[in-house]
Write a protein that holds these residues in place. Structure first.
Motif, mmCIF file in Angstrom:
data_model
loop_
_atom_site.group_PDB
_atom_site.id
_atom_site.type_symbol
_atom_site.label_atom_id
_atom_site.label_comp_id
_atom_site.label_asym_id
_atom_site.label_seq_id
_atom_site.Cartn_x
_atom_site.Cartn_y
_atom_site.Cartn_z
ATOM 1 N N THR A 81 0.859 -1.186 0.000
ATOM 2 C CA THR A 81 0.000 0.000 0.000
ATOM 3 C C THR A 81 0.899 1.241 0.000
ATOM 4 O O THR A 81 2.037 1.180 0.477
ATOM 5 C CB THR A 81 -0.915 0.038 1.243
ATOM 6 O OG1 THR A 81 -0.106 0.169 2.418
ATOM 7 C CG2 THR A 81 -1.803 -1.193 1.329
ATOM 8 N N ASN A 124 -10.982 -7.707 6.360
ATOM 9 C CA ASN A 124 -10.192 -7.087 5.304
ATOM 10 C C ASN A 124 -8.763 -6.761 5.704
ATOM 11 O O ASN A 124 -8.040 -6.097 4.965
ATOM 12 C CB ASN A 124 -10.878 -5.807 4.819
ATOM 13 C CG ASN A 124 -12.209 -6.098 4.168
ATOM 14 O OD1 ASN A 124 -12.368 -7.128 3.508
ATOM 15 N ND2 ASN A 124 -13.173 -5.233 4.365
ATOM 16 N N ARG A 125 -8.365 -7.194 6.889
ATOM 17 C CA ARG A 125 -7.013 -6.934 7.390
ATOM 18 C C ARG A 125 -6.547 -8.168 8.155
ATOM 19 O O ARG A 125 -7.133 -8.524 9.160
ATOM 20 C CB ARG A 125 -6.992 -5.717 8.310
ATOM 21 C CG ARG A 125 -7.427 -4.443 7.624
ATOM 22 C CD ARG A 125 -7.654 -3.299 8.609
ATOM 23 N NE ARG A 125 -6.519 -3.010 9.443
ATOM 24 C CZ ARG A 125 -5.543 -2.146 9.139
ATOM 25 N NH1 ARG A 125 -5.601 -1.497 8.009
ATOM 26 N NH2 ARG A 125 -4.543 -1.938 9.960
ATOM 27 N N VAL A 161 -3.708 -6.230 3.599
ATOM 28 C CA VAL A 161 -4.901 -5.387 3.557
ATOM 29 C C VAL A 161 -5.620 -5.613 2.231
ATOM 30 O O VAL A 161 -5.003 -5.557 1.158
ATOM 31 C CB VAL A 161 -4.506 -3.890 3.693
ATOM 32 C CG1 VAL A 161 -5.723 -2.998 3.647
ATOM 33 C CG2 VAL A 161 -3.705 -3.655 4.963
ATOM 34 N N TRP A 162 -6.928 -5.877 2.302
ATOM 35 C CA TRP A 162 -7.745 -6.042 1.098
ATOM 36 C C TRP A 162 -8.112 -4.646 0.606
ATOM 37 O O TRP A 162 -8.770 -3.879 1.296
ATOM 38 C CB TRP A 162 -8.987 -6.852 1.435
ATOM 39 C CG TRP A 162 -9.905 -7.090 0.275
ATOM 40 C CD1 TRP A 162 -11.096 -6.463 0.040
ATOM 41 C CD2 TRP A 162 -9.725 -8.011 -0.794
ATOM 42 N NE1 TRP A 162 -11.670 -6.946 -1.102
ATOM 43 C CE2 TRP A 162 -10.847 -7.901 -1.646
ATOM 44 C CE3 TRP A 162 -8.730 -8.920 -1.119
ATOM 45 C CZ2 TRP A 162 -10.985 -8.669 -2.795
ATOM 46 C CZ3 TRP A 162 -8.871 -9.682 -2.269
ATOM 47 C CH2 TRP A 162 -9.987 -9.555 -3.093
ATOM 48 N N THR A 163 -7.653 -4.309 -0.594
ATOM 49 C CA THR A 163 -7.923 -2.984 -1.133
ATOM 50 C C THR A 163 -8.085 -3.062 -2.650
ATOM 51 O O THR A 163 -7.269 -3.674 -3.332
ATOM 52 C CB THR A 163 -6.809 -1.979 -0.742
ATOM 53 O OG1 THR A 163 -7.097 -0.708 -1.294
ATOM 54 C CG2 THR A 163 -5.441 -2.412 -1.171
ATOM 55 N N ASN A 164 -9.149 -2.475 -3.151
ATOM 56 C CA ASN A 164 -9.415 -2.419 -4.593
ATOM 57 C C ASN A 164 -9.360 -3.797 -5.257
ATOM 58 O O ASN A 164 -8.807 -3.952 -6.340
ATOM 59 C CB ASN A 164 -8.451 -1.460 -5.294
ATOM 60 C CG ASN A 164 -8.615 -0.051 -4.799
ATOM 61 O OD1 ASN A 164 -9.716 0.413 -4.519
ATOM 62 N ND2 ASN A 164 -7.495 0.654 -4.650
ATOM 63 N N GLY A 170 0.324 -3.817 4.045
ATOM 64 C CA GLY A 170 0.052 -2.498 4.616
ATOM 65 C C GLY A 170 1.055 -2.064 5.663
ATOM 66 O O GLY A 170 1.210 -0.865 5.906
#
Length: 181
Positions: A81, A124-125, A161-164, A170
């Motif tokens: 990230t 999500n983390r 981290v789950w992102t996009n 992260g």
């Protein structure tokens, strides 16, 4: 037995925390080879849940050796990230070292064992406590000086981290082992 508690780390450099020692010619030591091929990008990076976050952590660890051997931090930045201080410091440190004419060979990183730290994780983390093996490393400074670091192990915590729609790293935390009761 309780999992080790992660603690914040303050700096990241391509150099090992173990002080390098001058290289001595030793015939019994294995040859340190340069890593020039990046690890395969796992398909599971886009898989929600533990399978995907675990794949992201394993890939990040595997990228370490490629990054410090080639000076190419683009893949490390891509799996991190923008707010991962450790990731940014590692990438910038490697790029600066190579820009100054330094080079590194060896120090392939691999996961020995990893465990999800449930108390610090959510959907999500995912915080993974990871035992990592690092192969021996040889550095050549701009002036031609060689230093070598022996193979070693360390324990770290990596936050996926789950992102996009995919997993990214992260943060990185140093883990201090504490004695049990």
């Amino acid at each position: 037995e309780a999992a080790p508690e992660p603690a914040a780390t303050t700096a990241a450099t391509p150099a090992a925390s173990t002080s390098p020692s001058p290289t001595a010619a030793a015939t019994s030591e294995p040859t340190i080879e340069k890593i020039t091929t990046p690890p395969r990008v796992p398909a599971d990076l886009t898989t929600p849940g533990k399978v995907g976050s675990k794949a992201a952590v394993e890939y990040f660890v595997a990228l370490y050796g490629y990054t410090v051997n080639t000076g190419d931090a683009s893949l490390l930045r891509a799996i991190s990230t923008p707010t991962c201080e450790y990731c940014n410091e590692l990438a910038s440190g490697v790029e600066a070292y190579f820009a100054q004419g330094g080079s590194i060979a060896g120090e392939a990183a691999s996961v020995n064992r990893m465990k999800l730290h449930e108390g610090e994780s959510s959907a999500n983390r995912h915080l993974w406590v990871v035992d990592i093996s690092l192969a021996a490393r040889q550095e050549t400074a701009q002036d031609g000086t060689h230093t070598e670091t022996r193979a070693r192990s360390e324990t770290s915590a990596l936050l996926a981290v789950w992102t996009n729609g995919s997993w990214k790293i992260g943060t990185h935390l140093a883990v201090e082992e504490t004695a049990g009761p």
